[in-house]
Design a protein around this motif. Sequence first.
Motif, short mmCIF file in Angstrom:
data_model
loop_
_atom_site.label_atom_id
_atom_site.label_comp_id
_atom_site.label_asym_id
_atom_site.label_seq_id
_atom_site.Cartn_x
_atom_site.Cartn_y
_atom_site.Cartn_z
N ALA A 134 0.83 -1.20 0.00
CA ALA A 134 0.00 0.00 0.00
C ALA A 134 0.87 1.26 0.00
N GLY A 135 1.97 1.23 0.74
CA GLY A 135 2.87 2.36 0.76
C GLY A 135 3.52 2.60 -0.60
N LEU A 136 3.94 1.53 -1.26
CA LEU A 136 4.54 1.67 -2.59
C LEU A 136 3.52 2.17 -3.60
N ALA A 137 2.27 1.70 -3.49
CA ALA A 137 1.22 2.19 -4.39
C ALA A 137 1.03 3.69 -4.22
N ALA A 138 0.93 4.14 -2.97
CA ALA A 138 0.75 5.57 -2.71
C ALA A 138 1.95 6.37 -3.23
N TYR A 139 3.15 5.85 -3.02
CA TYR A 139 4.35 6.53 -3.49
C TYR A 139 4.33 6.70 -5.01
N HIS A 140 4.01 5.63 -5.73
CA HIS A 140 4.03 5.68 -7.19
C HIS A 140 2.92 6.58 -7.75
N LEU A 141 1.88 6.79 -6.98
CA LEU A 141 0.79 7.67 -7.41
C LEU A 141 0.99 9.09 -6.91
N ASN A 142 2.22 9.40 -6.52
CA ASN A 142 2.60 10.76 -6.12
C ASN A 142 1.91 11.23 -4.85
N GLY A 143 1.57 10.27 -3.99
CA GLY A 143 1.02 10.63 -2.69
C GLY A 143 2.14 10.87 -1.69
N LEU A 144 1.98 11.87 -0.85
CA LEU A 144 2.94 12.12 0.22
C LEU A 144 2.64 11.12 1.34
N ALA A 145 3.36 9.99 1.33
CA ALA A 145 3.03 8.88 2.22
C ALA A 145 4.21 8.55 3.13
N ARG A 146 3.87 8.07 4.31
CA ARG A 146 4.88 7.56 5.26
C ARG A 146 4.40 6.21 5.75
N VAL A 147 5.28 5.22 5.68
CA VAL A 147 4.95 3.86 6.08
C VAL A 147 5.53 3.59 7.46
N LEU A 148 4.72 3.00 8.32
CA LEU A 148 5.17 2.54 9.63
C LEU A 148 4.93 1.05 9.71
N ALA A 149 6.01 0.28 9.90
CA ALA A 149 5.88 -1.18 9.90
C ALA A 149 6.83 -1.78 10.93
N ALA A 150 6.52 -3.02 11.32
CA ALA A 150 7.37 -3.78 12.23
C ALA A 150 8.24 -4.72 11.40
N VAL A 151 9.56 -4.48 11.42
CA VAL A 151 10.49 -5.19 10.54
C VAL A 151 11.71 -5.63 11.35
N GLY A 152 12.21 -6.83 11.07
CA GLY A 152 13.38 -7.28 11.81
C GLY A 152 14.14 -8.40 11.12
N GLY A 153 15.28 -8.76 11.70
CA GLY A 153 16.09 -9.87 11.20
C GLY A 153 16.83 -9.55 9.91
N ARG A 154 17.40 -10.58 9.29
CA ARG A 154 18.17 -10.40 8.06
C ARG A 154 17.30 -9.87 6.93
N THR A 155 16.03 -10.24 6.92
CA THR A 155 15.15 -9.77 5.85
C THR A 155 14.92 -8.27 5.91
N ARG A 156 15.15 -7.68 7.09
CA ARG A 156 15.04 -6.21 7.18
C ARG A 156 16.00 -5.54 6.21
N ARG A 157 17.23 -5.99 6.18
CA ARG A 157 18.23 -5.39 5.30
C ARG A 157 17.84 -5.59 3.84
N GLN A 158 17.30 -6.76 3.51
CA GLN A 158 16.89 -7.02 2.13
C GLN A 158 15.73 -6.11 1.71
N ILE A 159 14.79 -5.91 2.62
CA ILE A 159 13.68 -5.00 2.33
C ILE A 159 14.19 -3.58 2.12
#
Length: 308
Positions: free
Chosen positions: A42-67
């Motif tokens: 949803a955050g990426l969709a808003a970004y690509h549609l030129n919306g001023l968006a901020r994403v707040l998410a819970a992220v951790g571990g090695r996959t955090r760096r990949q994201i």
Amino acid sequence: MILIGGLTPAWQHILVFDQLSLGRVNRASRTVWCASGKVLNAGLAAYHLNGLARVLAAVGGRTRRQIEDDLEAYELDYRWVVTEAPTRVCVTIIDRSQSLVTELVEEAAPLTRAELDQFWTAWREEAAKAKVAILIGSLPPETPAGYFAELLRVSPRRVIVDCAGPALLESLERQPFLVKPNREELARTLNRPVVSDDEILQAMRDLRARGAQRVLITDGPGAAWFVGPEGTFRILPPRPIQWVNPIGCGDALAGALGVALGQGKDIVEALRFGIAAAVDNLEQLLPCRLRPSRVAELVHQVVIESVG
């Protein structure tokens, strides 16, 4: 600003097969990895549609760096609550020969009480600056069903809630601006069959009676339904040029709705914009990397009928 929050992002592996044979060795014709999960989509969709968006998410571990590495290609504004548990990995399998998509979903790991408290505090801080907010995705195991309802206490007036089950029912007491489960999620939430148009409309009225100001129900490529103070509408999506990957279509719709509402569009315009974004998503392999010019083209093809 549009604030988009969720607790269950994902690192996504997409495998494309010309033809998939179960029980045999299959070799993918294409494979890609990307940041995904409903909140990031949803955050990426808003970004690509030129919306001023901020994403707040819970992220951790090695996959955090990949994201984070994947998101570096964009200027998407994000804030993490860093978790002890690694962010889950989900797999999408596409069989081109049958136009079938199979989703292998790893359940998110539980968050600690401290992590949930950190997220609530971060949400309160970010929500104070937002015109529109979106709460999206499932709750991790062991998270109280009323957690989204608690976030709604410190949210802006216009909040889109995109979840299902007890989390959705608990949120209704806070009278969210709009809730948008799909038809299958609606049936699961109310624990009853929702098949016919009459059953869909009655279930939507039941959600409104419990507190939702507006209800939007999608059904894949079929008609969507909206019920709210503005009236009852049946929404027919345009036919896609090509069918590639349906994963993330609902998230694209949520992000686009947030953008439209943040720009001051009325609900009918917002619905057209959201449905157009969902169709654009369907035409692409990676979820919610939308094309504004294609969305603008599709907006004019969305049919919205007022239902008495």
